[in-house]
Motif scaffolding. Sequence first.
Motif, short mmCIF file in Angstrom:
data_model
loop_
_atom_site.label_atom_id
_atom_site.label_comp_id
_atom_site.label_asym_id
_atom_site.label_seq_id
_atom_site.Cartn_x
_atom_site.Cartn_y
_atom_site.Cartn_z
N ARG A 41 -7.93 -1.47 6.88
CA ARG A 41 -6.62 -1.74 7.47
C ARG A 41 -5.49 -1.43 6.51
O ARG A 41 -4.43 -0.94 6.93
CB ARG A 41 -6.55 -3.22 7.92
CG ARG A 41 -5.19 -3.60 8.48
CD ARG A 41 -5.16 -5.05 8.93
NE ARG A 41 -5.51 -6.00 7.88
CZ ARG A 41 -4.71 -6.35 6.88
NH1 ARG A 41 -3.52 -5.79 6.75
NH2 ARG A 41 -5.10 -7.23 5.98
N TRP A 42 -5.69 -1.70 5.22
CA TRP A 42 -4.64 -1.42 4.25
C TRP A 42 -4.11 0.00 4.38
O TRP A 42 -2.91 0.23 4.41
CB TRP A 42 -5.17 -1.63 2.83
CG TRP A 42 -5.43 -3.05 2.45
CD1 TRP A 42 -5.05 -4.18 3.13
CD2 TRP A 42 -6.15 -3.51 1.30
NE1 TRP A 42 -5.47 -5.30 2.47
CE2 TRP A 42 -6.15 -4.94 1.34
CE3 TRP A 42 -6.78 -2.87 0.24
CZ2 TRP A 42 -6.76 -5.70 0.36
CZ3 TRP A 42 -7.40 -3.63 -0.74
CH2 TRP A 42 -7.38 -5.03 -0.68
N CYS A 84 0.74 -4.71 2.98
CA CYS A 84 -0.54 -4.70 3.68
C CYS A 84 -1.29 -6.01 3.56
O CYS A 84 -2.25 -6.23 4.31
CB CYS A 84 -1.42 -3.56 3.16
SG CYS A 84 -1.92 -3.73 1.43
N SER A 102 -2.75 1.32 8.22
CA SER A 102 -1.44 0.85 8.67
C SER A 102 -0.30 1.65 8.07
O SER A 102 0.86 1.46 8.46
CB SER A 102 -1.27 -0.64 8.31
OG SER A 102 -2.26 -1.42 8.96
N TRP A 115 0.84 -1.20 0.00
CA TRP A 115 0.00 0.00 0.00
C TRP A 115 0.87 1.24 0.00
O TRP A 115 1.82 1.36 0.78
CB TRP A 115 -0.92 0.03 1.22
CG TRP A 115 -1.96 1.12 1.12
CD1 TRP A 115 -3.18 1.04 0.51
CD2 TRP A 115 -1.85 2.46 1.61
NE1 TRP A 115 -3.83 2.24 0.59
CE2 TRP A 115 -3.05 3.13 1.27
CE3 TRP A 115 -0.87 3.15 2.31
CZ2 TRP A 115 -3.29 4.46 1.60
CZ3 TRP A 115 -1.09 4.48 2.64
CH2 TRP A 115 -2.29 5.13 2.29
#
Length: 243
Positions: A81-82, A90, A85, A11
């Motif tokens: 979440r990708w 990711c 973070s 990511w």
Amino acid sequence: MATACSHVLLWVRDLHQAVRDYRKLGFKVEYATAERKAQHAHIWFTEGPVVELLTTPRSAKWFKWPIELMAGRGSGRRMIRWSESGEGFCDVAVVTESHAFDRELTALRKAGVPVGRAIGWRRTKPDGQEIHFKFAYPANDSLPFIVSPYDPPQHPRENRHPNGATRLSRVRMGVRAEHREAARRIVGDDPTFVLEPAEMTGVRAIEITGLTADLDPTLLHGAVVLPARPMADPSHVHRSAGQ
């Protein structure tokens, strides 16, 4: 399970800048769709796993529930979440053998690994070619997800990277103790994966065969990309039938 590593997802905040930086590092990088609106780009090798650079829109968090309704529990949380973070690896996907996608999902569910519904997808390359594939996300958003082979196949017959890279040979993945059995069932016996005890489940680093020098970390966008080295502890390796 008859699966193999398909691709590792990286990511990045600015896809176009990341593409420029990885090209500076000596990789050939191809946009997955028309460059102007692209959100994905690939580093291909002639065989084996791929590195996928991706970004997500700033408004992605508002799509969490629609995505969960479409792809099942955990899918929306995975996408959020990708980006939350920050830059770096990711996620990672495994690919089934041809025509075995639905069978593999059934086997996972019977083994006690909840998996969302299969989603058919298509992507149009910059040259107009249309690519079809399916994917499914485990309910646990930190586990690898499952994809079908691309139709038509996409590995190039020849692909010379200026930095000498020839293959993504190893994915070093940290795994929490309570996730280890599910992770083993998903990745099967693929020797690409090295599962290491960790407090968080996720990709830690990748190793690439053919690199002749360490890469400038300021251009890697949070990724840890290492020259491939001999396996120190074969007991961590899982072997499989491959793609």
